[in-house]
Motif scaffolding. Structure first.
Motif, PDB file in Angstrom:
ATOM      1  N   ASN A 246       0.458   3.660  -3.080  1.00  7.98           N
ATOM      2  CA  ASN A 246      -0.289   4.935  -3.048  1.00  7.98           C
ATOM      3  C   ASN A 246       0.405   6.308  -3.435  1.00  7.98           C
ATOM      4  O   ASN A 246      -0.144   6.961  -4.241  1.00  7.98           O
ATOM      5  CB  ASN A 246      -0.308   5.392  -1.450  1.00  7.98           C
ATOM      6  CG  ASN A 246      -1.592   4.546  -0.884  1.00  7.98           C
ATOM      7  OD1 ASN A 246      -2.814   4.823  -1.506  1.00  7.98           O
ATOM      8  ND2 ASN A 246      -1.545   4.339   0.439  1.00  7.98           N
ATOM      9  N   TYR A 247       1.496   6.605  -3.020  1.00  8.71           N
ATOM     10  CA  TYR A 247       2.346   7.695  -3.321  1.00  8.71           C
ATOM     11  C   TYR A 247       2.386   7.694  -4.981  1.00  8.71           C
ATOM     12  O   TYR A 247       2.367   8.750  -5.774  1.00  8.71           O
ATOM     13  CB  TYR A 247       3.475   8.317  -2.447  1.00  8.71           C
ATOM     14  CG  TYR A 247       4.278   9.348  -2.977  1.00  8.71           C
ATOM     15  CD1 TYR A 247       3.558  10.547  -3.176  1.00  8.71           C
ATOM     16  CD2 TYR A 247       5.448   9.325  -3.597  1.00  8.71           C
ATOM     17  CE1 TYR A 247       4.250  11.585  -3.733  1.00  8.71           C
ATOM     18  CE2 TYR A 247       6.234  10.399  -4.277  1.00  8.71           C
ATOM     19  CZ  TYR A 247       5.353  11.492  -4.211  1.00  8.71           C
ATOM     20  OH  TYR A 247       6.257  12.677  -4.922  1.00  8.71           O
TER      21      TYR A 247
ATOM     22  N   ALA B 247      -2.516  12.438  -0.220  1.00  9.64           N
ATOM     23  CA  ALA B 247      -2.624  11.013   0.161  1.00  9.64           C
ATOM     24  C   ALA B 247      -3.606  10.554  -0.800  1.00  9.64           C
ATOM     25  O   ALA B 247      -4.870  11.022  -0.978  1.00  9.64           O
ATOM     26  CB  ALA B 247      -2.863  10.721   1.357  1.00  9.64           C
TER      27      ALA B 247
ATOM     28  N   LEU C 104      -0.536   8.268  -6.775  1.00 10.58           N
ATOM     29  CA  LEU C 104      -1.049   9.497  -6.666  1.00 10.58           C
ATOM     30  C   LEU C 104      -0.112  10.787  -7.573  1.00 10.58           C
ATOM     31  O   LEU C 104      -1.012  11.324  -7.987  1.00 10.58           O
ATOM     32  CB  LEU C 104      -0.858   9.961  -5.226  1.00 10.58           C
ATOM     33  CG  LEU C 104      -1.488  11.365  -4.894  1.00 10.58           C
ATOM     34  CD1 LEU C 104      -2.970  11.356  -4.811  1.00 10.58           C
ATOM     35  CD2 LEU C 104      -0.999  11.798  -3.151  1.00 10.58           C
TER      36      LEU C 104
ATOM     37  N   GLY D  88      -5.921   7.075  -0.789  1.00 13.11           N
ATOM     38  CA  GLY D  88      -6.394   5.994   0.319  1.00 13.11           C
ATOM     39  C   GLY D  88      -6.471   4.653  -0.176  1.00 13.11           C
ATOM     40  O   GLY D  88      -7.498   3.779  -0.010  1.00 13.11           O
ATOM     41  N   CYS D  89      -5.441   4.008  -0.901  1.00 10.92           N
ATOM     42  CA  CYS D  89      -5.471   2.779  -1.256  1.00 10.92           C
ATOM     43  C   CYS D  89      -5.745   1.712   0.056  1.00 10.92           C
ATOM     44  O   CYS D  89      -4.942   1.861   1.078  1.00 10.92           O
ATOM     45  CB  CYS D  89      -4.091   2.238  -1.864  1.00 10.92           C
ATOM     46  SG  CYS D  89      -4.239   2.523  -3.515  1.00 10.92           S
ATOM     47  N   VAL D  90      -6.486   0.635  -0.149  1.00 12.59           N
ATOM     48  CA  VAL D  90      -6.634  -0.309   0.972  1.00 12.59           C
ATOM     49  C   VAL D  90      -6.334  -1.565   0.527  1.00 12.59           C
ATOM     50  O   VAL D  90      -6.201  -1.885  -0.666  1.00 12.59           O
ATOM     51  CB  VAL D  90      -7.946  -0.061   1.495  1.00 12.59           C
ATOM     52  CG1 VAL D  90      -8.412   1.076   2.219  1.00 12.59           C
ATOM     53  CG2 VAL D  90      -9.037  -0.299   0.399  1.00 12.59           C
TER      54      VAL D  90
ATOM     55  N   VAL E 293       0.747  -1.260   0.134  1.00 10.61           N
ATOM     56  CA  VAL E 293       0.057  -0.063  -0.030  1.00 10.61           C
ATOM     57  C   VAL E 293       0.928   1.266  -0.078  1.00 10.61           C
ATOM     58  O   VAL E 293       0.587   2.184  -0.532  1.00 10.61           O
ATOM     59  CB  VAL E 293      -0.860   0.008   1.154  1.00 10.61           C
ATOM     60  CG1 VAL E 293      -1.976   1.286   1.409  1.00 10.61           C
ATOM     61  CG2 VAL E 293      -2.041  -1.075   0.992  1.00 10.61           C
ATOM     62  N   ASN E 294       2.022   1.291   0.518  1.00 13.99           N
ATOM     63  CA  ASN E 294       2.987   2.284   0.883  1.00 13.99           C
ATOM     64  C   ASN E 294       3.340   2.569  -0.467  1.00 13.99           C
ATOM     65  O   ASN E 294       3.359   3.592  -1.127  1.00 13.99           O
ATOM     66  CB  ASN E 294       3.889   2.035   1.863  1.00 13.99           C
ATOM     67  CG  ASN E 294       5.148   3.210   1.633  1.00 13.99           C
ATOM     68  OD1 ASN E 294       6.116   3.282   0.939  1.00 13.99           O
ATOM     69  ND2 ASN E 294       5.063   4.052   2.809  1.00 13.99           N
ATOM     70  N   LEU E 295       3.778   1.539  -1.142  1.00 18.31           N
ATOM     71  CA  LEU E 295       4.641   1.792  -2.406  1.00 18.31           C
ATOM     72  C   LEU E 295       3.535   2.107  -3.659  1.00 18.31           C
ATOM     73  O   LEU E 295       3.993   2.827  -4.676  1.00 18.31           O
ATOM     74  CB  LEU E 295       5.094   0.345  -2.940  1.00 18.31           C
ATOM     75  CG  LEU E 295       6.438   0.078  -2.215  1.00 18.31           C
ATOM     76  CD1 LEU E 295       6.978  -1.446  -2.207  1.00 18.31           C
ATOM     77  CD2 LEU E 295       7.656   0.958  -2.460  1.00 18.31           C
TER      78      LEU E 295
END
Lengths: 560, 560
Positions: free
Chosen positions: B155-156, B404, B159, B406-408, B151-153
């Motif tokens: 999301n940004y 941000a 975005l 908001g991927c989950v 999710v970290n990789l």
């Protein structure tokens, strides 16, 4: 540490090994191309060794506030302590700057920061616009190469530390603050930096394991909704035995024990009507979690229904653990009306304590964690709530309310000649000269004003009146007789000047400094609504010099 | 590449070496602590090998738009291709989870991703809410460990790629877009990722040297204000000679040549009244830069006064270069009214071309770079301007307008049992089951609708009508007879399933895919003001199943 004297300085010439930046991707190439093209132009003009002084500062406090916390210094020092271009980096530069002469690349191969001096405010300090956070002096070509990485390393670090401090301010000192932002951070480094600097700004712990390992930050975390929904029912639990906390006995059927407690809760007069059948897959998940980690049972209670399922299921497991000498930690709420649900949960816990004489049950920890930020915490405070700990992610680590701080890096002197950067926007005019900076404190221990003076001026003294002038508004000035004077810029990298160097403090020391500085701020500078700006000033002599230089550099217009 | 077949797939069993993630700090520890505590609870319950399917998706497009570009997949695959906990990492985990049994750490030491399968949409694709960007299947304990870093990789990366695509959309295809954000990015990795993903989203170049080297992105950059103000006057220039472009002759006094051109400009009828005395330290800086890099002379013209000093000084140097066979590149504006100044500068260039017969001088490149974002570029377009290239920093790389995504990462199936995540907020209810996803295209080549179906259902076929239902609104449904059907989820990591694996494309291939996808979007989905939402649907069978499961899981309320 050898070579470190009693005042926390590394003696001149003493060797203290400084590793590289935390992120191995921070290298001399992590800069803008124009720093290299300029270096080439300086070199071609024989100007590359000109002694330049640059100030790193910001122009406006973030988040509509009137203070900022300085972060990122240690990373800058680690970069310059290891600043050396590798052969493959030189080859790459040669490929992108094909018209440059070979001699330039020989020069690049030789450069390091042994003749650069860095003065800086201590990391973790509360800082203000226009006052240099760092003053960097050295050969102009080398110092320009440092501009981009220094600004990069300071901008986000300071921004997120400030954001953390603001969250601490609104939450109050008694609450536990947990940084849960890794998944929403702007990349891996954003996540790791956020954990580090939020801790510095007053958070208590992080969920980020890598940051915990790197920086020794306390870790927190229990389970997610997926854990709860991965269970189908109680028949999945095959090993039902749990040893008591003191190891004296084993409960062979912990599932049965929990079920009997759930039954008692259902029958209790004071709790009747609160809930009926609870969700059995949730109960299975809670029991499994408790069987694995009975010392640290904290349950996420909102997967199905907080008050009809999550809280009663939690209490049944917690009471069963209590029978075996364990003390459950509490619950986490991750959705819904956090004020209402925390109050309802607290009531339930208190009733359970009363009904079953479970000591301390009413004080069960309630953690809340759904899209929290300064505003929502403030709103919760106004409504009243029973939350003990806040888990904060997205808004904290991405600095959602203001995603960038505008630190800049401006030339203030070259070859002892002061330089000014003009702008039609008065807030963008830079303050020329190599300067010293002081913070003056008043009787009550609060910081009163920061003052910048020319390097050759006499510093302010305790008890002596000094005129503090607003650098760009001639009518704003005041005499101050400080009760305490603190010099802000200290030597963190002496170059070949043979001065002693400040020791880099540990993260928890920086955190302590930050907490202490925030306490020394007058409350009206700190408040969220219409805070009073903190005063930043220059000496009378520096004021005159700024305006002399300004007039001499600005073109005289002609109305045509 | 050996083992890669004609369809761009790595054959089952073929070895293609995949290095680790770009940032060495991305490791199995870059995750939330609760992933490890859950792993322990799964392990204790004998449930850690349960086969789980998770979907990674987002719920809402960013920036008030109706599309998103998917980025970050390659980094995820690099992480799992090298997923192995080191001994020192295990030791650290043991220290923070002191009550866990030894056997668990032995288990952790053994885990890798050889039995994890990852299906994903191609990186660079245009994607929409609720449709899984990635479907990750494997032992529940391992897949949960992947949640936070994935999710970290993503999301940004997604975005900032989307932000870049939006900036490209508003600037138009003919403009040059330069990413200048390193200094304001959220940390070093934020800067490097921004350069990479902005290029993918349609930018032309970056200023970030490290990113240029890592990813082969074209670099751009010239000089800063500090370079200009570091010069005091023309007497600083000692080596005044410049060889002509073809090497045939040498101008021994390039400074004199520039001065003579400046004089001619001052005397020219058409330019009279435009300027008087120009700033001589600026002129010295421009000349020095041109002497060093005559092939690539682009000057920052706003240090003192754009029209009264910067532009005339630039033209004098450019005309002198022209005499020696060099073609100057242009100017950069970094402050003031960019629309007005670019038009004035263009007029000046055209007059110089006319007055002195300098061919192509009127087409001199004008770059603008002061706090630009979608809105300011849009405003410039509306006012009219003469900017050819935009250098964009802060607002682009920090995603200032929305910091941000908001991927989950939600559990949709375990041991072949579909799971649903309920929520009082209907937009947060997850779509259960292991699914296949298709994009259906219409006659004009535009994408019409995305549809998710159960894995065992018959896929949509070209020309055959299929009912597409809104997953959560029973009245919204439509028949579609697609002209083209594209399966979205492809196998990027087959685990031990012996399926062939997609080859990871190069950055420029992903950039091409992104440009192509954006072109296939109907213009009303793309517009900035009130864009039409793109339709995301499920099959009739999946619709029924979602609502069956929802009812069976949701607690029945009781009005008390």
């Amino acid at each position: 540490m050898e070579g470190v004297d009693l005042n926390g300085k590394v003696e001149a010439g003493a060797v203290e090994e400084l590793g590289g930046p935390t992120n191995p991707m921070v290298s001399p190439l992590l800069t803008d191309l124009y720093q290299f093209t300029m270096a080439y132009a300086y070199w071609k003009a024989g100007k590359h060794l000109d002694r330049a002084v640059f100030d790193l500062f910001f122009r406006k406090n973030p988040f509509g506030g009137e203070y900022t916390v300085f972060g990122g210094l240690e990373e800058c020092i680690r970069l310059i302590a290891n600043f050396k271009l590798k052969d493959e980096e030189i080859s790459y530069l040669r490929s992108v700057m094909p018209t440059c002469e070979d001699g330039f690349f020989d020069y690049l191969r030789e450069i390091d920061c042994s003749n650069v001096e860095v003065y800086a405010i201590s990391e973790g300090s509360v800082v203000f616009p226009k006052v240099p956070l760092m003053r960097i002096e050295g050969p102009v070509a080398v110092v320009q190469l440092l501009e981009t990485p220094f600004v990069n390393l300071v901008n986000y670090a300071s921004l997120v530390t400030t954001n953390a401090a603001r969250h601490r301010f609104v939450a109050g000192k008694s609450k536990t603050l947990l940084e849960f932002g890794l998944r929403r951070a702007q990349g891996p480094d954003g996540g790791i930096s956020a954990s580090r600097y939020c801790y510095m700004g007053g958070f208590d712990a992080t969920s980020n394991v890598a940051a915990g390992k790197l920086f020794g930050i306390p870790l927190r975390g229990t389970h997610s909704h997926a854990f709860v929904s991965s269970f189908m029912g109680l028949d999945e639990i095959t090993d039902k035995a749990l040893r008591s906390q003191d190891g004296s006995r084993t409960c062979e059927d912990f599932v049965g024990l929990v079920q009997s407690w759930l039954h008692k809760l259902q029958l209790a007069d004071s709790l009747s009507g609160f809930f009926g059948e609870t969700n059995q897959s949730e109960l299975a998940a809670f029991i499994s979690y408790a069987l694995a980690l009975p010392h640290n049972f904290l349950a996420l209670v909102d997967t199905y229904d907080v008050m009809r399922s999550g809280v009663p299921n939690f209490c049944a497991v917690a009471l069963a653990l209590n029978d075996l000498g364990y003390k459950a930690s509490g619950i986490r709420l991750d959705s819904g009306d956090l004020a209402y649900l925390s109050i309802q949960a607290r009531k339930f816990f208190c009733m359970v304590e009363k009904e079953f004489g479970a000591p301390g049950f009413g004080k069960m920890l309630v953690t809340a964690s759904n899209d929290l930020n300064e505003e929502t915490i403030d709103a919760l405070n106004k409504q009243g709530h029973e939350v003990d700990a806040f888990g904060i992610g997205t808004y904290l680590v991405t600095c959602y309310a203001q995603a960038a701080l505008g630190c800049v890096f401006k030339l203030v002197e070259i070859n002892n000649q002061p330089r000014i950067k003009l702008s039609e926007d008065i807030t963008k005019v830079s303050i020329p000269r190599k300067k010293r900076c002081f913070r003056l404190y008043g009787k009550e221990g609060y910081a009163l004003v920061d003052i910048m003076i020319g390097e050759d001026e006499i510093p302010p003294k305790v008890g002596e009146r000094i005129l503090c002038r607003n650098p760009f508004n001639e009518s704003k000035r005041a005499y101050v007789a400080p009760q305490r004077v603190e010099e802000l810029l200290k030597c963190y990298w002496p170059g070949d000047s043979h001065k002693p160097r400040e020791v880099l403090p540990s993260l928890s020391e920086m955190r302590d400094l930050c907490m202490q500085h925030l306490d020394q701020m007058r409350p009206d500078h700190m408040r969220r609504l219409n805070p009073t700006p903190y005063k930043v000033s220059v000496s009378a002599k520096l004021y005159d010099f700024i305006h002399f230089l300004w007039l001499s550099e600005a073109p005289v217009g002609e109305l045509l």
